[in-house]
Structures are given as structure tokens and as C-alpha cells.
Design an enzyme around this catalytic site. Structure first.
Site, PDB file in Angstrom:
ATOM      1  N   ARG A  34     -20.775  20.337  -2.188  1.00 26.48           N
ATOM      2  CA  ARG A  34     -19.370  19.951  -1.991  1.00 26.48           C
ATOM      3  C   ARG A  34     -18.738  19.429  -3.267  1.00 26.48           C
ATOM      4  O   ARG A  34     -17.527  19.527  -3.457  1.00 26.48           O
ATOM      5  CB  ARG A  34     -19.266  18.887  -0.924  1.00 26.48           C
ATOM      6  CG  ARG A  34     -19.782  19.296   0.405  1.00 26.48           C
ATOM      7  CD  ARG A  34     -19.663  18.162   1.364  1.00 26.48           C
ATOM      8  NE  ARG A  34     -18.260  17.779   1.515  1.00 26.48           N
ATOM      9  CZ  ARG A  34     -17.418  18.360   2.353  1.00 26.48           C
ATOM     10  NH1 ARG A  34     -17.834  19.311   3.135  1.00 26.48           N
ATOM     11  NH2 ARG A  34     -16.176  17.973   2.418  1.00 26.48           N
TER      12      ARG A  34
ATOM     13  N   ILE B 202     -18.468   4.741   6.825  1.00 26.56           N
ATOM     14  CA  ILE B 202     -17.913   5.740   5.895  1.00 26.56           C
ATOM     15  C   ILE B 202     -17.921   7.150   6.503  1.00 26.56           C
ATOM     16  O   ILE B 202     -16.904   7.836   6.498  1.00 26.56           O
ATOM     17  CB  ILE B 202     -18.690   5.752   4.548  1.00 26.56           C
ATOM     18  CG1 ILE B 202     -18.826   4.340   3.973  1.00 26.56           C
ATOM     19  CG2 ILE B 202     -18.032   6.701   3.532  1.00 26.56           C
ATOM     20  CD1 ILE B 202     -17.576   3.690   3.458  1.00 26.56           C
TER      21      ILE B 202
ATOM     22  N   ASP C 220     -25.002   5.678   1.107  1.00 33.93           N
ATOM     23  CA  ASP C 220     -26.111   6.519   0.614  1.00 33.93           C
ATOM     24  C   ASP C 220     -27.472   5.812   0.676  1.00 33.93           C
ATOM     25  O   ASP C 220     -28.493   6.412   0.340  1.00 33.93           O
ATOM     26  CB  ASP C 220     -25.829   6.981  -0.825  1.00 33.93           C
ATOM     27  CG  ASP C 220     -24.724   8.016  -0.881  1.00 33.93           C
ATOM     28  OD1 ASP C 220     -24.354   8.562   0.178  1.00 33.93           O
ATOM     29  OD2 ASP C 220     -24.216   8.287  -1.989  1.00 33.93           O
TER      30      ASP C 220
ATOM     31  N   ARG D 103     -32.071  18.368  -4.099  1.00 35.99           N
ATOM     32  CA  ARG D 103     -30.688  18.313  -4.591  1.00 35.99           C
ATOM     33  C   ARG D 103     -30.435  17.014  -5.341  1.00 35.99           C
ATOM     34  O   ARG D 103     -29.588  16.970  -6.227  1.00 35.99           O
ATOM     35  CB  ARG D 103     -29.706  18.395  -3.419  1.00 35.99           C
ATOM     36  CG  ARG D 103     -29.661  19.737  -2.744  1.00 35.99           C
ATOM     37  CD  ARG D 103     -28.566  19.749  -1.708  1.00 35.99           C
ATOM     38  NE  ARG D 103     -27.414  19.013  -2.224  1.00 35.99           N
ATOM     39  CZ  ARG D 103     -26.598  18.260  -1.502  1.00 35.99           C
ATOM     40  NH1 ARG D 103     -26.788  18.156  -0.221  1.00 35.99           N
ATOM     41  NH2 ARG D 103     -25.589  17.636  -2.061  1.00 35.99           N
TER      42      ARG D 103
HETATM   43  N1  EPU Z   1     -11.958  11.205   2.967  1.00 39.28           N
HETATM   44  C1  EPU Z   1     -10.830  11.689   3.583  1.00 39.28           C
HETATM   45  N2  EPU Z   1     -10.048  12.561   2.883  1.00 39.28           N
HETATM   46  C2  EPU Z   1     -10.326  12.951   1.602  1.00 39.28           C
HETATM   47  C3  EPU Z   1     -11.488  12.436   0.984  1.00 39.28           C
HETATM   48  C4  EPU Z   1     -12.281  11.553   1.694  1.00 39.28           C
HETATM   49  O1  EPU Z   1     -10.537  11.369   4.727  1.00 39.28           O
HETATM   50  O2  EPU Z   1      -9.569  13.726   1.018  1.00 39.28           O
HETATM   51  C5  EPU Z   1     -12.836  10.264   3.693  1.00 39.28           C
HETATM   52  C6  EPU Z   1     -14.229  10.850   3.963  1.00 39.28           C
HETATM   53  O3  EPU Z   1     -14.244  11.680   5.086  1.00 39.28           O
HETATM   54  C7  EPU Z   1     -15.052   9.597   4.124  1.00 39.28           C
HETATM   55  C8  EPU Z   1     -14.394   8.623   3.136  1.00 39.28           C
HETATM   56  O4  EPU Z   1     -13.108   9.155   2.882  1.00 39.28           O
HETATM   57  O5  EPU Z   1     -14.921   9.095   5.424  1.00 39.28           O
HETATM   58  C9  EPU Z   1     -15.126   8.435   1.828  1.00 39.28           C
HETATM   59  O6  EPU Z   1     -15.494   9.701   1.296  1.00 39.28           O
HETATM   60  P1  EPU Z   1     -15.507   9.992  -0.275  1.00 39.28           P
HETATM   61  O7  EPU Z   1     -14.402  10.911  -0.600  1.00 39.28           O
HETATM   62  O8  EPU Z   1     -15.594   8.711  -1.029  1.00 39.28           O
HETATM   63  O9  EPU Z   1     -16.875  10.786  -0.418  1.00 39.28           O
HETATM   64  P2  EPU Z   1     -17.167  11.897  -1.522  1.00 39.28           P
HETATM   65  O10 EPU Z   1     -16.390  11.590  -2.727  1.00 39.28           O
HETATM   66  O11 EPU Z   1     -17.043  13.240  -0.902  1.00 39.28           O
HETATM   67  C10 EPU Z   1     -19.136  10.654  -2.718  1.00 39.28           C
HETATM   68  C11 EPU Z   1     -20.570  10.943  -3.005  1.00 39.28           C
HETATM   69  C12 EPU Z   1     -21.368  10.875  -1.716  1.00 39.28           C
HETATM   70  C13 EPU Z   1     -21.207   9.461  -1.130  1.00 39.28           C
HETATM   71  C14 EPU Z   1     -19.718   9.164  -0.915  1.00 39.28           C
HETATM   72  C15 EPU Z   1     -19.452   7.756  -0.420  1.00 39.28           C
HETATM   73  C16 EPU Z   1     -20.437  12.402  -4.928  1.00 39.28           C
HETATM   74  C17 EPU Z   1     -20.620  13.754  -5.506  1.00 39.28           C
HETATM   75  N3  EPU Z   1     -20.674  12.266  -3.626  1.00 39.28           N
HETATM   76  O12 EPU Z   1     -18.694  11.648  -1.799  1.00 39.28           O
HETATM   77  O13 EPU Z   1     -22.729  11.085  -2.045  1.00 39.28           O
HETATM   78  O14 EPU Z   1     -21.867   9.384   0.106  1.00 39.28           O
HETATM   79  O15 EPU Z   1     -19.004   9.344  -2.154  1.00 39.28           O
HETATM   80  O16 EPU Z   1     -19.967   6.818  -1.305  1.00 39.28           O
HETATM   81  O17 EPU Z   1     -20.099  11.471  -5.644  1.00 39.28           O
HETATM   82  C18 EPU Z   1     -24.973  11.768  -1.689  1.00 39.28           C
HETATM   83  O18 EPU Z   1     -25.174  11.635  -2.897  1.00 39.28           O
HETATM   84  O19 EPU Z   1     -25.899  11.940  -0.855  1.00 39.28           O
HETATM   85  C19 EPU Z   1     -23.591  11.731  -1.179  1.00 39.28           C
HETATM   86  C20 EPU Z   1     -23.246  12.240   0.013  1.00 39.28           C
END
Ligand code: EPU
Length: 418
Positions: free
Chosen positions: A93, A327, A305, A397
Site C-alpha cells: 500500500r 486506529i 503496530d 515484508r
Molecule cells: N485514514 C483515513 N483516510 C486517509 C488516510 C487514513 O481515514 O486518507 C485513516 C485510516 O483508515 C486509519 C487512520 O487514518 O484508521 C490512520 O492511518 P494512517 O494513514 O496513519 O496509516 P498509513 O499511513 O496507511 C502507516 C504505516 C502503518 C501503520 C500506520 C499507523 C507506513 C508505510 N505504514 O500507515 O504500518 O500501522 O501508519 O501508525 O508508514 C506496518 O508497518 O505494519 C503498518 C501497517
């Protein structure tokens, strides 16, 4: 497909070296799209997600070189393709991190919409709305997001929810935009701060990283820079919990404990000893640990995480632990697997109520996502008998050489073909 066979019941002892952070390295690699000069990144971990990001950048036209010590050189002199295809986005993603830099520097990006994911719906509406506010025309068709803009312009962006990659994408889009962008309710994660530190070395003008308001003043171009990736706080946290859960005594090296304050406090509450030493952090577990409650929150709260790994530990603690996931709506898939190993867990809405049992027993279990996999490995290490952890490609991963690092600590773990 590979699997792990773990013979449980051995204390982890010795030293483990933490790798560079996956979730910092991915945006850093993507940020290299913002300049035609060569950038050098040190401490890039050997992981499947890094390979996928490498493939994506190469498909755009970047040239990548990587040595055996984790040093990666990236140069994007010319872009030959603006598309992140479904095949890459569905395996990772974080491919969506190409959106900001591509529209920011080249005025066009075509990114496959990420679909659902094992841990939740994970929309990208906040990334898209922010780019629209910055003047991008966004179209969605055939599963793709197509973003176009002559030159993005600065804007005030308020995020309804703190989003890590959303904040990173907007920062990368804003560094070359015309004028000032202000992000309110920005993510404060150390990985966001690391990205800003790198961009600043490239010549970007950014203030406020690590707080909820980030200001970015657009510049005309960015130059080459070198940067060392921060240590992986989630990998470190996973080994710290594994050491505690196995009543071990482990020195975790290359670990920034300030990034793990919430975990440290919860472990100390549970009765674990954490000592800062010159070369890292020593974790000493003990036989009788107390149950403690956790609630996952954006940084500096308890990281989602590490929720699954902490739950694996709580399955054998004394008492009742309430684990609240705020989250991601579906991040309890590991619960049914832990229950197959004898854990006593009940899910009520977003809470998992874990009643400590005397012991877990080994069983075949299936990994559904990266961190759930780490929890099952920890459960396997503490369980009596043999645990077969299937579908460990999820672990590859995000955990570098996991079985090697654990074997060095005295774990009985083998990788076999399924
Ligand atoms: N969200 C929305 N709309 C958006 C973006 C996010 O509603 O446009 C919501 C998500 O559904 C969630 C919350 O906001 O409920 C937080 O999500 P976030 O966008 O912060 O997650 P992410 O950026 O997709 C990163 C990490 C994840 C980690 C999360 C939370 C990376 C590449 N991934 O994901 O890492 O769990 O932040 O800390 O940085 C992992 O490494 O296993 C992993 C899943």
C-alpha cells in the site's frame, strides 16, 4: 511459500541489532523522485517492501544501486512513466507514497487505488482531498487515481484524522509547490520527522515536524542529499516484547528508546526491567508479569503496530488486560490464532479482553498481516511444544532476517518450505 517451525520454551538471551526503519525508508526512497540529482540513503533494510518500492521507482525511470551494507543510491534524471500499477500497489500500500512527489515535481501521477487490507478499509481520501486543495485535478477511473497539476500551490490542509503516509505525501507534494502549505493535525511519528530531516538536507523549507502543525514553504528545486535512516522502532519493540515474554535478558542495539516511551512505560508497569546502556537497551523479563491495559493511539501513544505483539505477551501475564485498538477497525485477526494456542481472549467491539493463562501450547497458525505474524512468532517462542507459523511472506515484508536474529538469541526457529 515458507513457514517457521518454532520450538517454544527457551529464554532469549544475548544481543540483537535493529535494522533501519521500513516505514521511514519507504517515504525516503520516494522522496528521491523530487530531484534529478543522486541521493544516498544509508541503513536501508533488506525487506520485501523495500524491493517493491525499488521496483516501483525503477518503473518510473529512477536508477537504483544498492550495496551489501544497506547503502542505496537513487537518481531520477528523467521520468519515463507516471503510473503505479495495481500489481505493485496491491502487494504494498505504501506505493501510494509516489503520489505526492510525482504530482509535485512532474505535475502528473496515475496511482492504482489501494483496495481493502487485512487490518481495515484504509482509504486514501485525506491524501486526495489535500492534493485537490493544492490545485490538483483528480480523476478516478478503472481503479486508478489520476492527479494532474501544472504547479501545485500552497494551501491550508486540516486532516480529520492523523494520517502518517497522508502527512508524508502532502509534505512531499508541498516542498516544490508555489507558496506556503500548512498541515494541521499532522502525524507526529518519528518516520515523518526523519522524512523532513532528509528533505531539509535536499533544500526544502519545513518547520514544525514532530508537532501537529507543519509549515512548508515551496522552493523551485531540490538537490542531492545523504541521509541515514532511523532505527526501526517497531522491530525494536517486537524484540523487546519477545525478550520480556520469554523471561529473557537481551541487549537491543541500535534502538532509540525515546521513540518507544509508551511501550517502555507499559512494560515497566507489567514488571519488566528496562535499562538504558551505552550500546542500547537491556530488557530483563521475569516469570510473574502483571497484566496491563493498552489503547493504541497515534504517536506518541501506544503504536497499533505493536498491539498484536503486546497481546501475545499478555496472554501469559497474571490477571486481565484490556487491549483497545483505535486506529484500524479489523486489527484483531491474530486473536483467533492465539486462541488456538490456548489464549483466553474475548473481543467486544474495539476491545480485546485477555485473561492470562498459565501457558500457551504450540499449534499450526496462519499469518494474516505483518504485525499479526510477529505476535504469532512471540506466542510460538513462549508456548510449550512446537508451533508452525504459516504464510510468513508477510513477515518478510517488514522484519529483516527474523529467524537469524532470533536464533542468535537462542530461539529454536527454522524456516522451511510449506
Ligand atoms: N485514514 C483515513 N483516510 C486517509 C488516510 C487514513 O481515514 O486518507 C485513516 C485510516 O483508515 C486509519 C487512520 O487514518 O484508521 C490512520 O492511518 P494512517 O494513514 O496513519 O496509516 P498509513 O499511513 O496507511 C502507516 C504505516 C502503518 C501503520 C500506520 C499507523 C507506513 C508505510 N505504514 O500507515 O504500518 O500501522 O501508519 O501508525 O508508514 C506496518 O508497518 O505494519 C503498518 C501497517
Amino acid at each position: 511459500m515458507d513457514k517457521f517451525i518454532i520450538k517454544g520454551g527457551y529464554r532469549l538471551t544475548g544481543e540483537v541489532e535493529i535494522s533501519g526503519a521500513k516505514n521511514a525508508a519507504l517515504p525516503l526512497m520516494s522522496a528521491c523522485l523530487l530531484t534529478d540529482k543522486e541521493c544516498l540513503l544509508e541503513g536501508i533494510p533488506y525487506l520485501k517492501d523495500i524491493d517493491t518500492m525499488g521496483k516501483l521507482l525503477t518503473s518510473f525511470g529512477s536508477e537504483l544501486e544498492r550495496d551489501k551494507k544497506g547503502v542505496m543510491k537513487i537518481r531520477t534524471e528523467k521520468i519515463k512513466n507516471y503510473e503505479a500499477p495495481y500489481d505493485l500497489v496491491r502487494t504494498m500500500r505504501a506505493s501510494v507514497l509516489a503520489l505526492g512527489p510525482l504530482v509535485g515535481r512532474y505535475g502528473v501521477a496515475k496511482i492504482s487505488m489501494p483496495g481493502g487490507c487485512a487490518i481495515g478499509d484504509r482509504p486514501i481520501n485525506l491524501h486526495i482531498n489535500a492534493l485537490k486543495k493544492m490545485g490538483a485535478k483528480i480523476e478516478q477511473s478503472h481503479g486508478y487515481i489520476i492527479a494532474k497539476a501544472k504547479r501545485l500551490k500552497g494551501a491550508k490542509i486540516y486532516f480529520d484524522t492523523q494520517t502518517v503516509t497522508g502527512t508524508e505525501n502532502v509534505i512531499m507534494a508541498a516542498v516544490l509547490a508555489k507558496g506556503e502549505t500548512i498541515i494541521e493535525n499532522a502525524a507526529k511519528e518519528p518516520e515523518v520527522v526523519d522524512l523532513v530531516n532528509f528533505l531539509r538536507k535536499m533544500g526544502a523549507k519545513i518547520e514544525g515536524e514532530g508537532t501537529s502543525i507543519i509549515r512548508i514553504e515551496g522552493v523551485d528545486n531540490l538537490s542531492s542529499a545523504s541521509h541515514k535512516v532511523i532505527p526501526d522502532r517497531i522491530e525494536a519493540g517486537t524484540y523487546i516484547i519477545a525478550a520480556a515474554a520469554t523471561c529473557g535478558n537481551v541487549l537491543v542495539k541500535n534502538c532509540v528508546m525515546e521513540h518507544l516511551d509508551a511501550l517502555e512505560q507499559k512494560l515497566v508497569e507489567a514488571g519488566v526491567t528496562i535499562q538504558k546502556e551505552k550500546n542500547g537497551v537491556r530488557v530483563i523479563g521475569k516469570r510473574e508479569t502483571r497484566s496491563v491495559d493498552i489503547t493504541t493511539m497515534p504517536y506518541p501513544g501506544f503504536p497499533t503496530d505493536l498491539q498484536a505483539q503486546f497481546m501475545a505477551f499478555m496472554t501469559i501475564a497474571k490477571g486481565l488486560s484490556v487491549i483497545r485498538e483505535t486506529i484500524f477497525e479489523n486489527r484483531f485477526i491474530h486473536v483467533s490464532e492465539l486462541k488456538r494456542m490456548g489464549a483466553d481472549i474475548t473481543i467486544k467491539d474495539r476491545n480485546a479482553i485477555v485473561k492470562g493463562v498459565d501457558e500457551l501450547t504450540g499449534a499450526p497458525v496462519m499469518v494474516s498481516d505483518l504485525r499479526a505474524g510477529a505476535a504469532l512468532v512471540i506466542a510460538g517462542l513462549i508456548a510449550e511444544g512446537e508451533t508452525e507459523v504459516l504464510r510468513i511472506y508477510h513477515l518478510d515484508r517488514g522484519y529483516e532476517a527474523m529467524e537469524k536474529k532470533l536464533s542468535k538469541l537462542g530461539a529454536k526457529i527454522k524456516r522451511l518450505k510449506e
